[in-house]
Design an enzyme around this catalytic site. Sequence first.
Site, short mmCIF file in Angstrom:
data_model
loop_
_atom_site.label_atom_id
_atom_site.label_comp_id
_atom_site.label_asym_id
_atom_site.label_seq_id
_atom_site.Cartn_x
_atom_site.Cartn_y
_atom_site.Cartn_z
N SER A 46 0.83 -1.20 0.00
CA SER A 46 0.00 0.00 0.00
C SER A 46 0.86 1.25 0.00
CB SER A 46 -0.97 0.00 1.19
OG SER A 46 -0.26 -0.11 2.41
N GLU A 47 1.99 1.24 0.71
CA GLU A 47 2.95 2.35 0.64
C GLU A 47 4.38 1.86 0.77
OE1 GLU A 47 -0.53 4.98 1.12
OE2 GLU A 47 0.06 3.22 2.27
N THR A 48 5.26 2.54 0.07
CA THR A 48 6.70 2.42 0.27
C THR A 48 7.21 3.78 0.72
OG1 THR A 48 6.95 0.69 -1.40
CG2 THR A 48 8.92 1.93 -0.82
#
Length: 287
Positions: A46-48
Amino acid sequence: MPRQIEIFHIDAFTSEPFKGNPAAVVFDNSLNVNEMQSIAAEMNLSETAFLSDSEKADYDLRWFTPKSEVDLCGHATIASLHFLYEKNLIKENSQITFNTKSGVVSAGKLDEHYFMQLPFINFSKAEFSLNNLYDALAINFNQIKYEAFLSSNRYLYISVDNLRTLFNLKPDFIRLTEIISSQNIFSDIAVYTMQTVAKDSIAHLRFFAPVEGILEDPVTGSAAGPLLKLLKNLNLIENFSDDKIYKIEQGDILNRTGRIGVSLNETKKELKIYGKAVTVLKGSILI
């Protein structure tokens, strides 16, 4: 010759591997925006989070979904703090600052938890028709508990009557994407109930952001923090106390159980989230 970039895979808002919300974390000063976006797409989380040296704060911090850069991310910030702690770059019971697209953010480590101060959020009633949205989520009108509210960070908060209703949502993500893309009022959807799994929690949450490439986010700090303020504004928290850490649940339906600590001090305009984290993978990516 390919460059070798160190990368950690960290589960946030949990102390148990394979629970909570996973984020990748990179610390590198050489990456450009296209490379960051490519790494985030490759990781497909979902996020890096991308850390680098900063002239405005202790570190620069940027967050990318597989599709785009976002202004704020709670779980990837908690993961970044855990990364810095494991690299001996922050100490126990200390506070640092991140320079982000949402401004300079205070964060740190307090005992066994990491914490992050969120931008202060305001709410307004959703004064527009939600019929199509409820239909796309498979919510009946008799399952709605309280009025829907729009936060200043463009999250739409919808309240349902109980955990069964929340767990039985069947989002039509094609329709949700069409509905969100057709207007410029809200960007993401938070559906919650005040019925909880644990007695010491105050709410259970699900979060949908299909336009950003996140069909359902396992555990969302940037949604849980404002939810505490909304519940307080609606006088739904008995004997509310400033700076007390309340617990919000998320991720159970996805088998990614996570728990988010949230505190609020309206006088100081301080809204904070707290969570644990655990590293599940360390390695390198070649670009």
